[in-house]
Scaffold this motif. Structure first.
Motif, PDB file in Angstrom:
ATOM      1  N   PRO A 292       0.796  -1.232   0.000  1.00 37.43           N
ATOM      2  CA  PRO A 292       0.000   0.000   0.000  1.00 37.43           C
ATOM      3  C   PRO A 292       0.825   1.276   0.000  1.00 37.43           C
ATOM      4  N   GLU A 293       2.159   1.156   0.179  1.00 40.98           N
ATOM      5  CA  GLU A 293       2.996   2.363   0.151  1.00 40.98           C
ATOM      6  C   GLU A 293       3.124   2.908  -1.265  1.00 40.98           C
ATOM      7  N   LYS A 294       2.788   2.058  -2.271  1.00 39.99           N
ATOM      8  CA  LYS A 294       2.794   2.523  -3.672  1.00 39.99           C
ATOM      9  C   LYS A 294       1.355   2.594  -4.156  1.00 39.99           C
ATOM     10  N   PRO A 295       1.062   3.353  -5.239  1.00 39.45           N
ATOM     11  CA  PRO A 295      -0.319   3.369  -5.743  1.00 39.45           C
ATOM     12  C   PRO A 295      -0.767   1.950  -6.104  1.00 39.45           C
ATOM     13  N   ILE A 296      -1.986   1.614  -5.724  1.00 39.78           N
ATOM     14  CA  ILE A 296      -2.548   0.302  -6.028  1.00 39.78           C
ATOM     15  C   ILE A 296      -3.402   0.445  -7.289  1.00 39.78           C
ATOM     16  N   THR A 297      -3.049  -0.293  -8.336  1.00 38.89           N
ATOM     17  CA  THR A 297      -3.819  -0.176  -9.583  1.00 38.89           C
ATOM     18  C   THR A 297      -4.978  -1.166  -9.564  1.00 38.89           C
ATOM     19  N   VAL A 298      -6.115  -0.702 -10.061  1.00 36.18           N
ATOM     20  CA  VAL A 298      -7.314  -1.541 -10.131  1.00 36.18           C
ATOM     21  C   VAL A 298      -7.926  -1.343 -11.516  1.00 36.18           C
ATOM     22  N   GLU A 299      -8.134  -2.441 -12.232  1.00 31.15           N
ATOM     23  CA  GLU A 299      -8.743  -2.346 -13.569  1.00 31.15           C
ATOM     24  C   GLU A 299      -9.610  -3.569 -13.832  1.00 31.15           C
ATOM     25  N   ALA A 300     -10.391  -3.496 -14.879  1.00 35.33           N
ATOM     26  CA  ALA A 300     -11.276  -4.607 -15.227  1.00 35.33           C
ATOM     27  C   ALA A 300     -10.456  -5.813 -15.677  1.00 35.33           C
ATOM     28  N   ILE A 301     -11.024  -7.018 -15.512  1.00 37.00           N
ATOM     29  CA  ILE A 301     -10.355  -8.221 -16.019  1.00 37.00           C
ATOM     30  C   ILE A 301     -10.264  -8.135 -17.541  1.00 37.00           C
ATOM     31  N   LYS A 302      -9.274  -8.846 -18.111  1.00 36.21           N
ATOM     32  CA  LYS A 302      -8.991  -8.723 -19.547  1.00 36.21           C
ATOM     33  C   LYS A 302      -9.748  -9.762 -20.373  1.00 36.21           C
ATOM     34  N   GLY A 303      -9.888  -9.475 -21.667  1.00 37.88           N
ATOM     35  CA  GLY A 303     -10.433 -10.459 -22.600  1.00 37.88           C
ATOM     36  C   GLY A 303     -11.939 -10.399 -22.762  1.00 37.88           C
ATOM     37  N   LEU A 304     -12.611  -9.647 -21.903  1.00 36.41           N
ATOM     38  CA  LEU A 304     -14.067  -9.467 -22.017  1.00 36.41           C
ATOM     39  C   LEU A 304     -14.325  -7.967 -22.195  1.00 36.41           C
ATOM     40  N   THR A 305     -15.354  -7.633 -22.924  1.00 37.56           N
ATOM     41  CA  THR A 305     -15.624  -6.219 -23.224  1.00 37.56           C
ATOM     42  C   THR A 305     -15.963  -5.440 -21.955  1.00 37.56           C
ATOM     43  N   VAL A 306     -15.267  -4.326 -21.764  1.00 41.43           N
ATOM     44  CA  VAL A 306     -15.577  -3.485 -20.595  1.00 41.43           C
ATOM     45  C   VAL A 306     -16.838  -2.686 -20.894  1.00 41.43           C
ATOM     46  N   LEU A 307     -17.806  -2.769 -19.983  1.00 37.52           N
ATOM     47  CA  LEU A 307     -19.053  -2.005 -20.148  1.00 37.52           C
ATOM     48  C   LEU A 307     -18.929  -0.653 -19.470  1.00 37.52           C
ATOM     49  N   LYS A 308     -18.415  -0.668 -18.254  1.00 37.75           N
ATOM     50  CA  LYS A 308     -18.167   0.591 -17.545  1.00 37.75           C
ATOM     51  C   LYS A 308     -17.193   0.326 -16.390  1.00 37.75           C
ATOM     52  N   ASP A 309     -16.177   1.149 -16.278  1.00 41.84           N
ATOM     53  CA  ASP A 309     -15.181   1.036 -15.202  1.00 41.84           C
ATOM     54  C   ASP A 309     -14.701  -0.407 -15.015  1.00 41.84           C
ATOM     55  N   LEU A 310     -15.132  -1.068 -13.923  1.00 42.35           N
ATOM     56  CA  LEU A 310     -14.614  -2.393 -13.609  1.00 42.35           C
ATOM     57  C   LEU A 310     -15.592  -3.496 -14.000  1.00 42.35           C
ATOM     58  N   VAL A 311     -16.651  -3.121 -14.702  1.00 39.77           N
ATOM     59  CA  VAL A 311     -17.697  -4.087 -15.076  1.00 39.77           C
ATOM     60  C   VAL A 311     -17.497  -4.544 -16.515  1.00 39.77           C
ATOM     61  N   VAL A 312     -17.393  -5.879 -16.697  1.00 41.23           N
ATOM     62  CA  VAL A 312     -17.235  -6.425 -18.061  1.00 41.23           C
ATOM     63  C   VAL A 312     -18.501  -7.183 -18.447  1.00 41.23           C
ATOM     64  N   ASP A 313     -18.619  -7.422 -19.755  1.00 47.88           N
ATOM     65  CA  ASP A 313     -19.734  -8.212 -20.278  1.00 47.88           C
ATOM     66  C   ASP A 313     -19.398  -9.689 -20.062  1.00 47.88           C
ATOM     67  N   MET A 314     -20.116 -10.345 -19.169  1.00 44.24           N
ATOM     68  CA  MET A 314     -19.824 -11.741 -18.825  1.00 44.24           C
ATOM     69  C   MET A 314     -20.555 -12.734 -19.732  1.00 44.24           C
ATOM     70  N   ASP A 315     -21.337 -12.251 -20.692  1.00 37.18           N
ATOM     71  CA  ASP A 315     -22.138 -13.174 -21.526  1.00 37.18           C
ATOM     72  C   ASP A 315     -21.293 -14.247 -22.222  1.00 37.18           C
ATOM     73  N   PRO A 316     -20.169 -13.887 -22.904  1.00 33.54           N
ATOM     74  CA  PRO A 316     -19.382 -14.943 -23.560  1.00 33.54           C
ATOM     75  C   PRO A 316     -18.852 -15.975 -22.564  1.00 33.54           C
ATOM     76  N   PHE A 317     -18.483 -15.497 -21.389  1.00 30.57           N
ATOM     77  CA  PHE A 317     -17.980 -16.402 -20.347  1.00 30.57           C
ATOM     78  C   PHE A 317     -19.065 -17.409 -19.947  1.00 30.57           C
ATOM     79  N   PHE A 318     -20.266 -16.916 -19.685  1.00 34.10           N
ATOM     80  CA  PHE A 318     -21.344 -17.820 -19.252  1.00 34.10           C
ATOM     81  C   PHE A 318     -21.863 -18.679 -20.406  1.00 34.10           C
TER      82      PHE A 318
END
Ligand code: SF4
Ligand code: FES
Length: 252
Positions: free
Chosen positions: A101-127
């Motif tokens: 935590p002494e360095k900036p903690i990066t947070v991003e959406a998981i890869k390979g699925l279309t990002v819908l907004k911020d950290l939310v991806v389209d899970m349809d292909p996965f399911f």
């Protein structure tokens, strides 16, 4: 009531567990811009809290537009997989003290699925891939008149793969899946494994044929990213290898 002395107030404040942590979050809102961009948030937080707690503080106290999924907050529902410091993890299972935590903690959406907004991806292909391997018990003949019994050894055969919570951390950490998204992906194979190796199931051959496809198990390059990413500790690569072997030997 006695007023606390200055020394006591200072001592209590020195003992405060709170620290200021920078969360660097990859934001994306298609209604605002086609480009994603990083945004920093300073959060006062106890390092024993989780990344999910920090995301809640940001959403509730700083910027209500921050968008992410979560439900159980206890590692059960699988809805809050995200890339934290470049690694797929569940936000609700990741303690801040464990990720520098002494360095900036990066947070991003998981890869390979279309990002819908911020950290939310389209899970349809996965399911869809999950549905395609028929993740349910298939039996033939008449309904049994009593419970289908199974030995402890037979149950043990697929115990590991019953633990999947469908978080997609494995599939979205796989370079083959990043390439074109057509590969069934580790999670679908894990859930096929759970039934292929169940002695009560009679749909193993069907599932193996589904996975004996150009987008099936043979696409796996054994990189072990999936095993490293799984928050349930499932030996994902081993399960994939067992399905490959079953396809060759037809013994399962
Ligand atoms: S195998 Fe592990 S990482 Fe993959 S979906 Fe299931 S729980 Fe998540
Ligand atoms: S919120 Fe359910 S697994 Fe994290």
């Amino acid at each position: 009531m006695a007023t606390p002395t200055m020394d006591k107030v200072e001592a209590e404040s020195a003992a405060s567990p709170y620290i200021t942590v920078t969360f660097r979050i990859r934001r994306f809102n298609p209604e605002v811009s086609e480009e994603a961009q990083w945004q920093d948030f300073q959060v006062e937080i106890d390092p024993k809290e989780r990344v999910l707690d920090a995301l809640h503080k940001i959403k509730w106290d700083i910027d209500g537009t921050l968008t992410f999924r979560r439900s159980c907050a206890h590692g059960i529902c699988g809805s809050d997989a995200m890339r934290i410091n470049g690694k797929n993890r569940l936000a609700c299972k990741t303690l801040i003290k464990d990720i520098s935590p002494e360095k900036p903690i990066t947070v991003e959406a998981i890869k390979g699925l279309t990002v819908l907004k911020d950290l939310v991806v389209d899970m349809d292909p996965f399911f869809q891939a999950y549905r395609d391997v028929m993740p349910f018990l298939i039996t033939k003949g008449n309904e049994p008149t009593r419970e289908r019994l199974q030995s402890a050894e037979d149950r043990e055969r697929f115990d590991d793969t019953t633990k999947c919570i469908l978080c997609a951390a494995c599939t979205s950490s796989c370079p083959v899946f990043w390439n074109d998204g057509q590969y069934f992906g580790p999670a679908a194979i894990v859930n096929a494994h759970r039934f292929i190796f169940d002695s009560r199931d009679e749909g193993g051959e069907q599932r193996l044929e589904i996975l004996n496809d150009r987008d099936g198990v043979w696409r796996c390059r054994t990189t072990f990213n999936c095993t490293d990413a799984c928050p349930r500790g499932i030996e994902v690569t081993k399960a994939i290898q067992e399905v490959k072997r079953a396809l060759i030997t037809r013994r399962f």
